[in-house]
Design a protein around this motif. Structure first.
Motif, PDB file in Angstrom:
ATOM      1  N   GLU A  82     -30.139   7.450  26.551  1.00 44.70           N
ATOM      2  CA  GLU A  82     -31.280   6.723  27.127  1.00 44.70           C
ATOM      3  C   GLU A  82     -32.132   7.634  27.995  1.00 44.70           C
ATOM      4  OE1 GLU A  82     -33.375   2.919  27.849  1.00 44.70           O
ATOM      5  OE2 GLU A  82     -32.124   3.812  26.277  1.00 44.70           O
ATOM      6  N   ALA A  83     -31.482   8.493  28.781  1.00 38.37           N
ATOM      7  CA  ALA A  83     -32.226   9.432  29.623  1.00 38.37           C
ATOM      8  C   ALA A  83     -33.073  10.364  28.778  1.00 38.37           C
ATOM      9  CB  ALA A  83     -31.262  10.237  30.501  1.00 38.37           C
ATOM     10  N   THR A  84     -32.486  10.871  27.717  1.00 40.56           N
ATOM     11  CA  THR A  84     -33.233  11.770  26.825  1.00 40.56           C
ATOM     12  C   THR A  84     -34.440  11.055  26.238  1.00 40.56           C
ATOM     13  OG1 THR A  84     -31.214  12.988  26.269  1.00 40.56           O
ATOM     14  CG2 THR A  84     -33.062  13.185  24.747  1.00 40.56           C
ATOM     15  N   LYS A  85     -34.236   9.823  25.782  1.00 37.31           N
ATOM     16  CA  LYS A  85     -35.334   9.053  25.193  1.00 37.31           C
ATOM     17  C   LYS A  85     -36.454   8.807  26.198  1.00 37.31           C
ATOM     18  CE  LYS A  85     -35.185   4.574  24.841  1.00 37.31           C
ATOM     19  NZ  LYS A  85     -34.768   3.189  24.491  1.00 37.31           N
ATOM     20  N   LEU A  86     -36.094   8.375  27.417  1.00 34.89           N
ATOM     21  CA  LEU A  86     -37.106   8.025  28.410  1.00 34.89           C
ATOM     22  C   LEU A  86     -37.820   9.256  28.964  1.00 34.89           C
ATOM     23  CD1 LEU A  86     -35.268   5.137  30.291  1.00 34.89           C
ATOM     24  CD2 LEU A  86     -37.048   4.952  28.548  1.00 34.89           C
ATOM     25  N   LEU A  87     -37.109  10.370  29.102  1.00 35.24           N
ATOM     26  CA  LEU A  87     -37.756  11.596  29.564  1.00 35.24           C
ATOM     27  C   LEU A  87     -38.719  12.130  28.508  1.00 35.24           C
ATOM     28  CD1 LEU A  87     -34.731  13.341  31.306  1.00 35.24           C
ATOM     29  CD2 LEU A  87     -36.723  12.352  32.440  1.00 35.24           C
ATOM     30  N   LYS A  88     -38.331  12.044  27.249  1.00 34.27           N
ATOM     31  CA  LYS A  88     -39.244  12.460  26.182  1.00 34.27           C
ATOM     32  C   LYS A  88     -40.471  11.556  26.134  1.00 34.27           C
ATOM     33  CE  LYS A  88     -36.040  14.785  23.012  1.00 34.27           C
ATOM     34  NZ  LYS A  88     -35.395  14.758  21.668  1.00 34.27           N
ATOM     35  N   LYS A  89     -40.280  10.278  26.422  1.00 34.76           N
ATOM     36  CA  LYS A  89     -41.396   9.333  26.452  1.00 34.76           C
ATOM     37  C   LYS A  89     -42.417   9.724  27.521  1.00 34.76           C
ATOM     38  CE  LYS A  89     -42.303   4.344  26.726  1.00 34.76           C
ATOM     39  NZ  LYS A  89     -41.680   3.004  26.929  1.00 34.76           N
ATOM     40  N   LYS A  90     -41.939  10.378  28.592  1.00 35.67           N
ATOM     41  CA  LYS A  90     -42.832  10.866  29.646  1.00 35.67           C
ATOM     42  C   LYS A  90     -43.554  12.147  29.249  1.00 35.67           C
ATOM     43  CE  LYS A  90     -41.346  10.931  33.878  1.00 35.67           C
ATOM     44  NZ  LYS A  90     -40.616  10.881  35.158  1.00 35.67           N
ATOM     45  N   GLY A  91     -43.228  12.676  28.081  1.00 33.70           N
ATOM     46  CA  GLY A  91     -43.886  13.891  27.608  1.00 33.70           C
ATOM     47  C   GLY A  91     -43.101  15.157  27.835  1.00 33.70           C
ATOM     48  N   ILE A  92     -41.866  15.039  28.293  1.00 32.54           N
ATOM     49  CA  ILE A  92     -41.028  16.211  28.527  1.00 32.54           C
ATOM     50  C   ILE A  92     -40.406  16.665  27.209  1.00 32.54           C
ATOM     51  CG2 ILE A  92     -38.977  17.081  29.715  1.00 32.54           C
ATOM     52  CD1 ILE A  92     -39.572  14.957  31.904  1.00 32.54           C
ATOM     53  N   SER A  93     -40.549  17.938  26.903  1.00 31.94           N
ATOM     54  CA  SER A  93     -39.916  18.505  25.714  1.00 31.94           C
ATOM     55  C   SER A  93     -38.494  18.927  26.079  1.00 31.94           C
ATOM     56  CB  SER A  93     -40.712  19.712  25.205  1.00 31.94           C
ATOM     57  OG  SER A  93     -40.055  20.331  24.127  1.00 31.94           O
TER      58      SER A  93
END
Length: 474
Positions: free
Chosen positions: A227-238
């Protein structure tokens, strides 16, 4: 002439100053030796300044979403100098508070570098402390009955990569940035790396996390990691996992950092204005006189027993310098336990499974107890309950409904094994879970507790119900 004390503490950080206050409350004559400022890393280079910056980034990100709440704002921006000024004001206010507490406890503070000396004319055992004073005045000699080493830790780097404080920085340097870069590579997807990634992304920086392992936040429950990976990527973090970075592959060219590594067997080059090294912390054990003692160091950390005594029974060690959970609240608790043992009190050994851990990214992450994977590995038969913030009224009202809470219980006796959260304000919500774990609560007790409505805390009761498939609102 040596100044005599019941207790001298090397290090005035969160562990050290709390231990000093506790000892003073017992009537001990106490001194702290601190090379920097009282409050240590947590106050000046860690917990507090980073959370102040995270809060400013959060407010900025929320302001950009104000239209969703029916609030019309024009020309939204931020002044990073004022962000830093606010951070510094908070630090100074807390520093003054700690200084006042130390004065209230009649605790002496020696501002300088302390080293433990071997047996001498002052003492037949190791323990006399020589303090090289910051003001370059004559060295002070302290003669304590007991010592607590609380010297903390410092940022690590990878072998061969020079942290120059300009292009390649660590978290200490990042806290003092005068302006934000447009792009940054963060090496390491642990707690510190994720917090900085979240903070910088909220400020509009283009962030890339490179992680050697196959997942960021590897110590967390697998569902939380996903979930953390998904939400951080949603913020634009690669996020690049399984990224092999070699020291000779990092160069500075044309005022930018070039990092060449292997990603899934293929050579990949990343370019950014700065690179933040976030690969853990190392214990501060150098040049504090351990060579003059029988104290053992293994894997870089001072070895202690369950009463925090080193091989020299009158010398204790606590906090980051002994490894384990490198958390400020753990260091404080260890300091109080060590002092209790020094004054002859019975102490209860710290149980790491009852200690809450928090990550202050956006979304926040918090946990206590066993992960699902660990519980299965240890042979437990388990029940798992999950409840999403999307089904919680208060979360929807706040406009922060991503994430969930996960409760793991022992199927045989219903005891709580672990609680893991990702979502709004979970670093505050975790304390209820930690108390339940400390008191060895069962899921039925959490289910039957009346949680006020509407609050975020309702998700805990719902997740406990979900362990039996009986959640009400999903």
């Amino acid at each position: 002439m040596a100044n005599e004390y019941d207790l001298v503490i090397l290090g005035g950080g969160t562990g050290g100053y709390v231990a000093a206050i506790k000892a003073a409350q017992y009537g001990q004559k106490v001194a702290i030796v601190e090379q920097g400022k009282l409050g240590g890393t947590c106050l000046h280079k860690g917990c507090i300044p980073s959370k102040a910056l995270l809060r400013s980034a959060e407010v900025y990100a929320q302001a950009k979403e104000a239209n969703e709440f029916g609030i019309q704002l024009e020309g939204i921006g931020f002044d990073f100098n004022k962000v830093q000024e606010r951070k510094n004001r908070i630090i100074e206010q807390l520093h003054q508070g700690i200084t006042a507490l130390i004065k209230k406890g009649k605790i002496d503070v020696y501002e300088g570098k302390g080293r433990i000396l071997g047996p001498s004319i002052f003492s037949p055992r190791p323990g006399t402390i020589s303090v090289e004073m910051n003001d370059q005045s004559e060295n002070q000699m302290l003669l304590p009955e007991n010592i607590i080493i609380a010297t903390g830790s410092s940022p690590r780097t990878l072998a061969g990569i020079e942290v120059d404080g300009d292009y390649i920085i660590n978290s200490d340097h990042a806290l003092e940035l005068e302006e934000l870069p447009k792009t940054i590579i963060i090496v390491g997807g642990g707690v510190i790396g994720v917090e900085w990634a979240s903070l910088l992304a909220d400020f509009g920086v283009e962030v890339t996390i490179v992680e050697y392992g196959d997942s960021i936040l590897p110590q967390l429950d697998q569902d939380i990691r996903k979930e953390a990976t998904k939400l951080l990527k949603k913020k634009g973090i690669s996020i690049m996992t399984n990224f092999q970075l070699q020291s000779n592959d990092v160069t500075i060219q044309d005022n930018q950092v070039h990092a060449r590594g292997s990603l899934n067997g293929q050579s990949t080059e990343l370019v950014a204005e700065k690179m933040l090294m976030s690969v853990g912390r190392r214990a501060n054990v150098d040049d504090i006189g351990l060579v003059n003692t029988e104290i053992e160091v293994a894997d870089g950390f001072i070895q202690v027993n369950d009463r925090y005594q080193t091989k020299e029974s009158h010398i204790y060690a606590i906090g980051d310098v002994i490894g384990g959970l490198q958390l400020a609240h753990v260091a404080s608790h260890e300091g109080m336990l060590a002092v209790n043992h020094i004054v002859g009190k019975e102490i209860e050994q710290l149980n790491e499974l009852t200690v809450a851990t928090c990550i202050y990214s956006r979304p926040e992450i918090a946990s206590v107890g066993l992960t699902e994977e660990k519980a299965i590995e240890l042979g437990y038969s388990i029940n798992v309950g999950k409840f999403p913030f999307q089904a919680n009224g208060k979360a929807l009202v706040h406009g922060e409904a991503s994430g969930f809470i996960k409760v793991i219980t022992n199927k045989d006796n219903r005891d709580l094994l672990g609680v893991h959260m990702i979502g709004p304000h979970v670093t505050d919500l975790i304390s209820e879970a930690a108390l339940a774990k400390y008191l060895d609560a069962a899921d039925i007790e959490i289910q039957e507790m009346i949680h006020p409505h509407p609050t975020l805390s309702e998700v805990f009761g719902e997740a406990a119900l979900a362990t039996e498939g009986k959640a009400i609102h999903i």
